[in-house]
Design a protein around this motif. Structure first.
Motif, PDB file in Angstrom:
ATOM      1  N   GLY A  54       0.707  -1.356   0.073  1.00 40.28           N
ATOM      2  CA  GLY A  54       0.083   0.053  -0.174  1.00 40.28           C
ATOM      3  C   GLY A  54       0.692   1.167   0.086  1.00 40.28           C
ATOM      4  O   GLY A  54       2.062   1.235   0.067  1.00 40.28           O
ATOM      5  N   ALA A  55       0.376   2.581  -0.076  1.00 35.44           N
ATOM      6  CA  ALA A  55       0.813   3.849   0.050  1.00 35.44           C
ATOM      7  C   ALA A  55       0.545   4.062   1.416  1.00 35.44           C
ATOM      8  O   ALA A  55      -0.067   3.488   2.120  1.00 35.44           O
ATOM      9  CB  ALA A  55       0.220   4.727  -1.117  1.00 35.44           C
ATOM     10  N   ILE A  56       1.393   5.222   1.791  1.00 32.20           N
ATOM     11  CA  ILE A  56       0.998   5.718   2.891  1.00 32.20           C
ATOM     12  C   ILE A  56       0.796   7.293   2.933  1.00 32.20           C
ATOM     13  O   ILE A  56       1.850   7.970   2.095  1.00 32.20           O
ATOM     14  CB  ILE A  56       2.199   5.484   4.069  1.00 32.20           C
ATOM     15  CG1 ILE A  56       1.868   6.153   5.474  1.00 32.20           C
ATOM     16  CG2 ILE A  56       3.664   6.033   3.776  1.00 32.20           C
ATOM     17  CD1 ILE A  56       2.731   5.345   6.451  1.00 32.20           C
ATOM     18  N   LEU A  57      -0.158   7.558   3.494  1.00 36.96           N
ATOM     19  CA  LEU A  57      -0.552   9.055   3.326  1.00 36.96           C
ATOM     20  C   LEU A  57       0.035   9.899   4.476  1.00 36.96           C
ATOM     21  O   LEU A  57      -0.326   9.269   5.852  1.00 36.96           O
ATOM     22  CB  LEU A  57      -2.053   9.576   3.118  1.00 36.96           C
ATOM     23  CG  LEU A  57      -2.544   9.302   1.789  1.00 36.96           C
ATOM     24  CD1 LEU A  57      -4.136   9.321   1.849  1.00 36.96           C
ATOM     25  CD2 LEU A  57      -1.930  10.205   0.733  1.00 36.96           C
ATOM     26  N   ILE A  58       0.658  10.868   4.604  1.00 35.45           N
ATOM     27  CA  ILE A  58       1.145  11.638   6.046  1.00 35.45           C
ATOM     28  C   ILE A  58       0.556  13.137   5.964  1.00 35.45           C
ATOM     29  O   ILE A  58       1.031  13.779   4.942  1.00 35.45           O
ATOM     30  CB  ILE A  58       2.684  11.574   5.953  1.00 35.45           C
ATOM     31  CG1 ILE A  58       3.146  10.205   5.765  1.00 35.45           C
ATOM     32  CG2 ILE A  58       3.184  12.251   7.153  1.00 35.45           C
ATOM     33  CD1 ILE A  58       4.729   9.848   5.593  1.00 35.45           C
TER      34      ILE A  58
END
Lengths: 805, 225
Positions: A629-633
């Motif tokens: 997955g991606a990570i949103l910060i």
């Protein structure tokens, strides 16, 4: 004799310097712009025509037969191609091809070099051709993924050393590195192809990918191309294919309809941005084709207006020549020679500027143009077209200038016929109608782009950074927690979806009475809704502190058999958007019914995709223990830079072999409108160009009119008219024409822009303000242009203008 | 050589006919040198233009070298004057973009004379008018008298039988004017060219063999010298 004509033409050109300068400037700009735009249009049209079998190659499109109105996809399950070849004699060859971005360690680079890789199978060479420079790439060496590098890659990275026989590895985003055996060097793949790539990698598919999958089997979707035998009627063959499929496989697998898209249409006539990165737009080709034609037309109208306005100085010459025995034909040829000379010089200037400008255009477009004026027959065609245009354009003024009777030389007054005045007025109206249309169009494009970029998206895109899909393994949660410790970070979420990545990470058809709709699922951890800033309308969001609302990612992967997991999935808490809740009739805290899950909250609608597309029915699921997955910060305002540095460091320590790729969400969203921005810039540029050319033409006609009325102006001045009176006298007639042009243009612009706006699911209503602004600006520009002549005429000493009497 | 019979030209202004030429009959023989005089607006120039076939009368009969001009079509008329008539103008009407030699050459081009022949004829003419040194200059670089000389040379190049001159000395000073009139006399006497000129000047009119006085579109008097 011919020489003589050109000699005289040259002399009169040199003699009337100001007139020649204006005329050549206008004509050069018009021709140059037309050539540049034509180049771009021709280049766009040239895509994928260079393959020797291009006529017989098709891409397979599949349309779900289950969901009504489902859009075709350029993807098909793997087994279709081989099965088609096995069962249908019309198929000569098939090939499954994807172009992907990979990082390759060509000569041992730590992070690899980012390359466009055309992944295909050995049958590729039976369909597409490339010049072999080294090795024998056509021979597939089993046991390896074969890689064939282009000349450019060979020169740049291997610096002339033999690459063939070397084994290189990639830096994967998922899983283990793959090994490639270099089997050859080929000439660079064509730039004007949707299959642009730096290297070609060939590998064989697994056996189970070569047949139609059974009902409970998993399958992969990928782009497929087929080569049909010569003489195949594709329409009939499409029908046959679909009959073959439903006869043999109906009820066994998902119901599909297949279509065959000609290779030559793939670049221009596709709308699959997610799957096909290299694509053009036939709509833009039409728009720019029309603009190229308009530029040429306006330049020609200018030429006619400016030339005809020379009647006062030319009539005497015509008269003298007639008295000396010239026939009308000879005088026409004399003036035609002048037209041809003007066109030749302007074309020459355009040719000098062309290569300089085309480089800027290439930079602007972001790709080099394979077709340009100096290769192939383009130049010949351009010269021929411009020669014909110059003759046609020159014909009317030449005829007009040859009309004066010999007696004109005995009189002071040059009789000017009404027809020509009407024509001139018509031309002015035409030019300004075109200008007004394009100005209105530009303003509408501007309004629309503004509308799309300023619109409340239903979530908060600010200070949000996205790190690309990563193979987290088992340490994703640890990494996320470490990220949250970084000062300046206010939240983080591991997610399979992020804005602009699509409508969801998964989709499914759902029955709604008679209709089927596609429901999109956004899957992320429980934090996703919070850091995205989704607006809760009813119920609650997912519980952030415990993972009670989330279910394990693995359990959603399909093929679930154990009862406990099934129960978990059926009772999984979900969030729905307002639109979805209404559409499906969801009730809070009771099972959705149409699909698994229990709605616990409703959030306001948000634009998961660009405003080109309608909002889709969307459901949010919370998942945990993601492996991919991606990570949103989410960061505090202003702390983005140091947060990124810290995250990069952290990422490197957790995943040393992975490339660190990040994007600000606001950039990702802007990127969706890149083509719209470009269109806006191009329209602005063209409208400036067209209005400038129109003003040049107007200037010519005003010059003519003031000269025609110079005596009248003199008399009025003697009778006490002020400068202002005279300027008004001259301007008012032209302003009337400009207003007529505006009235002509308005409905055309309104109609055209209405069609254009239909491309956007969410668009502005055509703003009345655009019309007002366009009207005011063309009148203002026309007044300025007119004033150059009218003010001077108004200041002329009447003693001078009346002296001839 | 030419004969005008009951020639009139008028413009319809409201209900009235506004006569510019009112029933003029006139014969001119080969070898004559006719001067037409009269006050402004008497119809001199119009008469000359009708003779030169540049303008058409409203009615009347017009014969030129035995051809009925009033019955000819535009094309035939222009062929006729191309062959027989040379024009000289008050304002010279040289073509600004052409050199002296090219100006003189122009009528020959329109009569399809071959290039080499044209060159020879232009050279002769330059020689005869003693303007060889000026052959590559443009009209703007010449004085008025020189320009009119070129104008006459151009009128003569195609060997016309008739020269029509509309105030040929009107823009010149008296000395230049005298030179031009001497030239006309010489052409008339030695080469037998018929000349019809319009003039304001009593003195210049007397170079001719016949003076026709016009008033209000009619012949007021004819004086044979």
């Amino acid at each position: 004799m011919v020489n003589n004509y050109f000699k005289i033409a040259w002399r009169s050109l040199v003699k009337q310097k100001a007139y020649s300068l204006i005329n050549i400037t206008g004509l050069s700009i018009g021709l140059l712009a037309c050539l540049i735009v034509s180049t771009v249009v021709i280049d766009e049209l040239s895509y994928d025509r260079q393959w020797s079998k291009a006529d017989r190659i098709y891409r397979v499109l599949s349309v779900s037969n289950v969901i009504k109105g489902d859009a075709p996809q350029p993807l098909t399950f793997s087994g279709l191609g081989p099965s088609l070849k096995r069962d249908l004699p019309e198929i000569e060859e098939y090939c499954r091809i994807s172009v992907i971005n990979s990082r390759l360690k060509l000569t041992g680079e730590e992070e690899g070099i980012s390359m466009k890789v055309l992944r295909a199978e050995p049958t590729f060479w039976n369909m597409f051709d490339a010049k072999v420079l080294e090795g024998n790439p056509h021979k597939f060496i089993k046991g390896y993924t074969n890689i064939i590098i282009s000349e450019r890659v060979s020169k740049q990275y291997f610096k002339g050393k033999a690459a063939v026989g070397k084994v290189i590895v990639d830096v994967p985003e998922f899983g283990d590195p793959e090994k490639y055996l270099v089997t050859g060097v080929i000439g660079n793949l064509p730039q004007n192809s949707h299959l642009q790539a730096d290297v070609v990698s060939l590998s064989e598919h697994r056996a189970q990918d070569n047949r139609i999958p059974g009902i409970n089997e998993g399958y992969t979707f990928e782009p497929q191309y087929v080569l049909v035998k010569p003489g195949t009627n594709i329409k009939a063959f499409t029908k046959k294919t679909n009959q073959w499929y439903s006869a043999n496989y109906k009820g066994k697998v998902i119901d599909y309809l297949f279509k065959f898209q000609p290779l030559k249409d793939v670049y221009l006539k596709s709308d699959f941005p997610a799957v096909q990165e290299v694509h053009g737009s036939i709509r833009n080709v039409y728009i720019f084709g029309v603009i190229a034609a308009l530029l040429l037309i306006i330049a020609c109208i200018n030429f006619i207006n400016l030339t005809v306005s020379r009647i006062f100085t030319r009539a005497r010459e015509t008269g003298v020549r007639k008295v000396l025995g010239a026939g009308t034909a000879q005088i026409i040829i004399r003036f035609l020679a002048e037209s041809v000379l003007f066109f030749t010089i302007s074309f020459g200037i355009a040719m000098v500027l062309y290569p300089i400008l085309i480089r800027y255009v290439e930079t602007y477009l972001g790709h080099s143009l394979v077709i340009n004026l100096f290769n192939g027959i383009f130049l010949t065609v351009a010269v021929a077209v411009i020669a014909i245009v110059s003759l046609l354009t020159g014909l009317y003024p030449a005829w007009y200038l040859s009309k004066p009777k010999p007696t004109v030389i005995l009189k002071d007054k040059i009789p000017t016929s009404g027809v020509s005045n009407l024509l001139k007025q018509g031309l002015i109206v035409g030019q300004f109608a075109i200008s007004a249309t394009i100005i209105i169009a530009t303003l509408v494009v501007r309004y629309q782009v503004n509308f799309m970029t300023k619109r409340d998206l239903g979530f908060d895109k600010s200070n949000l950074v996205n790190i690309d899909f990563t193979d987290w393994g088992k340490t994703g949660g640890d990494f996320k927690n470490a990220v949250k410790q970084i000062p300046g970070v206010t939240g983080a979420s591991i997610t399979n979806w992020y804005p602009s990545s699509g409508s969801g990470s998964m989709s499914r058809g759902v029955n709604l009475g008679k209709n089927k709709v596609t429901l999109y699922f956004i899957q992320g951890d429980a934090d996703l809704s919070y850091i995205m800033g989704f607006k809760l309308q009813k119920g609650r969001l997912f519980n952030q502190t415990s993972n009670a609302d989330a279910i394990s990612q693995d359990s959603l992967m399909g093929g679930v058999t154990d009862l406990e997991t099934k129960r978990l999935i059926n009772n999984q808490p979900i969030l729905a958007t307002e639109y979805t809740a209404k559409l499906i009739g969801l009730k809070l805290n009771s099972p959705a019914g149409k699909f698994e899950g229990i709605p616990i909250g409703v959030v306001s609608d948000f634009y998961s995709e660009s405003l080109h597309n309608k909002i889709k029915p969307t459901v949010i699921q919370a998942i945990k223990d993601q492996r991919y997955g991606a990570i949103l910060i989410k960061t505090l305002p202003g702390s983005g830079k140091h947060v990124l540095e810290a995250v990069n460091k952290l990422y490197k320590s957790y995943y040393p072999a992975r490339p660190f790729k990040y994007n600000w969400v606001s950039d990702l969203i802007d990127r969706q409108y890149r083509t719209d921005f470009k269109l806006q810039q191009l329209f602005t540029c063209f409208s400036l160009l067209i209005i400038f050319l129109a003003c040049i033409g107007l200037f010519g006609v005003v010059a003519f009119a003031t000269e025609q009325r110079i005596k009248e102006i003199g008399i009025r001045k003697v009778l006490g008219a002020s400068v202002q009176d005279i300027v008004t006298l001259i301007s008012v007639d032209f302003i009337k024409l400009i207003l007529v042009a505006f009235i002509v243009a308005s409905p055309i612009a309104w109609y055209a822009m209405n069609i254009w706006l239909q491309n956007y699911a969410y668009h502005v209503n055509i703003p009345i303000g655009a019309f007002g602004l366009a009207g005011i600006s063309i009148v203002a520009l026309a007044l300025i242009t007119i004033s150059f002549k009218s003010v001077r005429a108004a200041f002329t000493n009447p003693a001078e203008s009346l002296r001839a009497e | 050589m030419l004969s005008l019979q009951h020639i009139s030209k008028y413009y319809q202004v409201g209900g009235n006919k506004n006569y510019v030429i009112n029933d003029i009959s006139l014969n001119v023989d080969e070898g004559e040198f006719v001067s037409i005089m009269g006050p402004s607006g008497s119809g001199k120039s119009t008469l000359l233009n009708i003779i030169g076939m540049l303008d058409e009368p409203t009615n009347g009969y017009h014969y030129f070298v035995d051809q009925p001009v009033h019955q000819l079509k535009e094309k035939q008329r222009s062929a006729l004057y191309k062959q027989y008539i040379g024009f000289v103008f008050q304002a010279y009407h040289l073509i600004d973009e052409l050199t002296v030699a090219e100006n003189i050459e122009t009528p020959l081009i329109y009569q399809d004379v071959k290039g080499s022949e044209r060159k020879a004829m232009v050279a002769d003419m330059l020689d005869r008018f003693q303007i060889v040194g000026k052959k590559d200059l443009f009209p703007a670089q010449l004085s008025g008298g020189q320009q009119q000389l070129v104008g006459i040379a151009r009128a003569l190049i195609a060997k016309p039988k008739l020269i029509l001159a509309d105030e040929p000395t009107g823009n010149l000073n008296s000395k230049q004017g005298e030179e031009i009139m001497e030239l006309f006399r010489k052409l008339n006497k030695e080469d037998g060219v018929t000349i019809i000129q319009v003039t304001h000047s009593e003195k210049n009119a007397e170079y001719g063999s016949r003076i026709i006085n016009l008033l209000d579109g009619k012949i007021e008097s004819i004086k044979n010298l």
